[in-house]
Motif scaffolding. Structure first.
Motif, short mmCIF file in Angstrom:
data_model
loop_
_atom_site.label_atom_id
_atom_site.label_comp_id
_atom_site.label_asym_id
_atom_site.label_seq_id
_atom_site.Cartn_x
_atom_site.Cartn_y
_atom_site.Cartn_z
N LYS A 161 -7.74 -1.72 -12.18
CA LYS A 161 -7.21 -2.61 -11.72
C LYS A 161 -7.53 -2.62 -10.19
O LYS A 161 -7.75 -3.56 -9.34
N GLN A 197 -10.34 -5.69 -9.23
CA GLN A 197 -9.27 -6.81 -8.92
C GLN A 197 -7.97 -5.70 -7.87
O GLN A 197 -6.99 -5.82 -8.38
N TRP A 250 -6.62 -7.21 -4.95
CA TRP A 250 -5.93 -8.49 -4.72
C TRP A 250 -4.99 -8.09 -5.67
O TRP A 250 -4.13 -9.21 -5.08
N GLU A 251 -4.77 -8.15 -6.57
CA GLU A 251 -3.95 -8.69 -8.20
C GLU A 251 -2.62 -7.50 -7.63
O GLU A 251 -1.87 -7.32 -8.46
N MET A 252 -2.91 -6.44 -7.32
CA MET A 252 -1.75 -5.22 -6.93
C MET A 252 -0.14 -5.27 -6.55
O MET A 252 -0.42 -6.32 -5.97
N THR A 253 -0.12 -5.15 -7.41
CA THR A 253 1.58 -5.40 -6.77
C THR A 253 2.38 -4.26 -7.25
O THR A 253 2.42 -3.35 -7.93
N LYS A 254 3.57 -4.61 -7.02
CA LYS A 254 4.61 -3.26 -7.13
C LYS A 254 4.83 -3.06 -8.33
O LYS A 254 5.12 -1.76 -8.40
N GLU A 255 4.97 -3.96 -9.42
CA GLU A 255 5.57 -3.40 -10.51
C GLU A 255 3.86 -1.97 -11.56
O GLU A 255 4.20 -1.42 -11.45
N ASP A 256 2.58 -2.71 -10.83
CA ASP A 256 2.43 -1.58 -10.95
C ASP A 256 1.93 -0.20 -10.92
O ASP A 256 1.58 0.77 -11.03
#
Length: 198
Positions: free
Chosen positions: A126, A130, A132-138
């Motif tokens: 990811k 992607q 730009w799609e990274m979130t803290k959930e990752d």
């Protein structure tokens, strides 16, 4: 397209000697990256390979096999066959398991001890494709598998390093090494690392 300058220019005398020694030890697979590294080392390769050696061979909670696996996986996502094939061979060689890296990248391993690595590879996929799609959930999903913040940072740095290096390899059209060449080069790389290019 392969820049013709890589075939035409003559490195300095010192780098010609280094190129000859690397070719003697590693064979054809080293010719393209070494010529690219010695073309204008002050602009890129001197610091790049110094950092690569430190990141891939220095102290880390990740084994050398795991770090080489991360590198091969990133290369596969940016379609660099040279880096994918080379670093997959180094990873499997360090693990002393033929085809281990390919099995991990293809998600074929069902072993419990490989679950942590699978989660990291998903994270790197990811981050590579992607970001730009990274979130803290990752990041949380990695922490849940016992991956520390320092380990996450190191994996991310490998992702950045090989996102750059793989694109350089592709732009310069590095020739894919043969299996025979990889067998010859792998023990050298695992023992001495990447310092010879810096």
């Amino acid at each position: 397209m392969r820049p013709e300058i890589l075939n035409q220019y003559k490195p300095s005398t010192l780098n010609q000697i280094r190129l000859w020694v690397l070719h003697a030890c590693l064979g054809e697979m080293v010719t393209d990256p070494a010529r690219a590294a010695f073309y204008r080392p002050e602009l890129f390769s001197k610091q790049y390979f110094k950092f690569q050696h430190q990141l891939m061979q220095g102290r880390s909670a990740w084994s050398i096999a795991e770090r080489e696996l991360f590198a091969a996986n990133v290369a596969s996502k940016v379609n660099c066959e040279f880096c994918k094939v080379s670093h997959a061979a180094f990873a499997s060689g360090a693990k002393k398991k033929s085809g281990w890296a390919s099995s991990m990248m293809e998600g074929k391993s069902q072993r419990k001890e490989d679950l942590k690595l699978k989660v990291v590879l998903d994270f790197l996929n990811k981050l590579t494709e992607q970001p730009w799609e990274m979130t803290k959930e990752d990041v949380l999903s990695l922490r849940q598998q016992g991956v520390t913040d320092k380990d996450i940072e190191e994996a991310a740095m490998i992702c950045v390093l090989f996102s750059i290096g793989s694109r350089v390899s592709t732009a310069f059209d590095f020739r894919i090494p043969s299996q025979e060449n990889l067998k010859r080069a792998t023990p050298f790389i695992l023992r001495f690392g990447y310092r010879a290019f810096s």
